[in-house]
Design a protein around this motif. Sequence first.
Motif, mmCIF file in Angstrom:
data_model
loop_
_atom_site.group_PDB
_atom_site.id
_atom_site.type_symbol
_atom_site.label_atom_id
_atom_site.label_comp_id
_atom_site.label_asym_id
_atom_site.label_seq_id
_atom_site.Cartn_x
_atom_site.Cartn_y
_atom_site.Cartn_z
ATOM 1 N N MET A 1 0.848 -1.161 0.000
ATOM 2 C CA MET A 1 0.000 0.000 0.000
ATOM 3 C C MET A 1 0.896 1.228 0.000
ATOM 4 O O MET A 1 1.872 1.306 0.714
ATOM 5 N N THR A 2 0.537 2.222 -0.830
ATOM 6 C CA THR A 2 1.296 3.465 -0.905
ATOM 7 C C THR A 2 0.378 4.624 -0.609
ATOM 8 O O THR A 2 -0.835 4.507 -0.677
ATOM 9 N N THR A 3 0.969 5.768 -0.290
ATOM 10 C CA THR A 3 0.143 6.941 0.006
ATOM 11 C C THR A 3 0.706 8.167 -0.680
ATOM 12 O O THR A 3 1.886 8.233 -0.992
ATOM 13 N N ARG A 4 -0.158 9.135 -0.911
ATOM 14 C CA ARG A 4 0.224 10.451 -1.404
ATOM 15 C C ARG A 4 0.548 11.332 -0.219
ATOM 16 O O ARG A 4 0.347 10.950 0.923
ATOM 17 N N ALA A 5 0.962 12.554 -0.510
ATOM 18 C CA ALA A 5 1.138 13.509 0.581
ATOM 19 C C ALA A 5 -0.209 13.668 1.260
ATOM 20 O O ALA A 5 -1.189 14.049 0.635
ATOM 21 N N PRO A 6 -0.303 13.338 2.540
ATOM 22 C CA PRO A 6 -1.609 13.263 3.191
ATOM 23 C C PRO A 6 -2.269 14.625 3.366
ATOM 24 O O PRO A 6 -1.730 15.517 3.992
ATOM 25 N N ALA A 7 -3.475 14.741 2.798
ATOM 26 C CA ALA A 7 -4.301 15.931 3.016
ATOM 27 C C ALA A 7 -5.080 15.719 4.296
ATOM 28 O O ALA A 7 -5.279 16.630 5.067
ATOM 29 N N ALA A 12 -5.924 9.956 2.402
ATOM 30 C CA ALA A 12 -4.584 9.422 2.205
ATOM 31 C C ALA A 12 -4.590 7.943 1.823
ATOM 32 O O ALA A 12 -3.625 7.465 1.251
ATOM 33 N N ARG A 13 -5.626 7.224 2.119
ATOM 34 C CA ARG A 13 -5.687 5.784 1.850
ATOM 35 C C ARG A 13 -5.624 5.536 0.351
ATOM 36 O O ARG A 13 -6.293 6.202 -0.426
ATOM 37 N N THR A 14 -4.816 4.571 -0.052
ATOM 38 C CA THR A 14 -4.740 4.168 -1.449
ATOM 39 C C THR A 14 -4.890 2.655 -1.531
ATOM 40 O O THR A 14 -4.762 1.946 -0.519
ATOM 41 N N TRP A 15 -5.161 2.169 -2.751
ATOM 42 C CA TRP A 15 -5.371 0.757 -2.979
ATOM 43 C C TRP A 15 -4.577 0.314 -4.189
ATOM 44 O O TRP A 15 -4.364 1.086 -5.122
ATOM 45 N N SER A 16 -4.184 -0.926 -4.187
ATOM 46 C CA SER A 16 -3.548 -1.528 -5.360
ATOM 47 C C SER A 16 -4.641 -2.119 -6.244
ATOM 48 O O SER A 16 -5.786 -2.285 -5.816
ATOM 49 N N ILE A 17 -4.270 -2.480 -7.450
ATOM 50 C CA ILE A 17 -5.245 -3.095 -8.347
ATOM 51 C C ILE A 17 -5.738 -4.417 -7.765
ATOM 52 O O ILE A 17 -6.919 -4.751 -7.872
ATOM 53 N N ALA A 18 -4.845 -5.151 -7.114
ATOM 54 C CA ALA A 18 -5.228 -6.431 -6.517
ATOM 55 C C ALA A 18 -6.236 -6.236 -5.387
ATOM 56 O O ALA A 18 -7.205 -7.001 -5.267
ATOM 57 N N GLU A 19 -6.028 -5.214 -4.567
ATOM 58 C CA GLU A 19 -6.954 -4.957 -3.457
ATOM 59 C C GLU A 19 -8.354 -4.606 -3.976
ATOM 60 O O GLU A 19 -9.355 -5.101 -3.464
#
Length: 160
Positions: A1-7, A12-19
């Motif tokens: 799991m990766t995140t952007r600069a949290p607003a 901030a939560r991100t997902w992969s294609i598999a998730e």
Amino acid sequence: MTTRAPASAATARTWSIAELADEFEVTHRTIRHYEDLGLITPERRGTVRVFHRRDRTRLALIQRGKRLGFPLEEIRTIIDMYDEQPGEAGQLRYLLDQITDRRTDLERRRQDIEDSLQELATLERRCRADLEALSSSAGRVGANEVMARIETKGGASTAG
């Protein structure tokens, strides 16, 4: 799991294609297809797709639209209205029109199915009656005669 600069913690939560594929019970290929159509726009980090809350929400709306029987082009129009004018009110008016059209289509299909079921029940009764007649006549009636009876009963108005 990766995140952007949290607003904020919520965005901030991100997902992969598999998730996302697991969560929505679709294939990776389906998600890539939606991306190719521009329905979702994940961030690309090299060859890795990073999906944000907006992508996840749009994927949920796509799946809901598909369950309701909307084609992908209609789903795109509805979803894209969130990002463009006339905004949410216009989207809701458009969606209501689409719901009316879809309901009309489904009701027409339901009537067609009910008509078909009734025709099948009538044919089944006739076949059973002819089979009973065939059995009671101890095989004196040939298959061609049975078929002729079914065709006659299906077309002309005879007692049956």
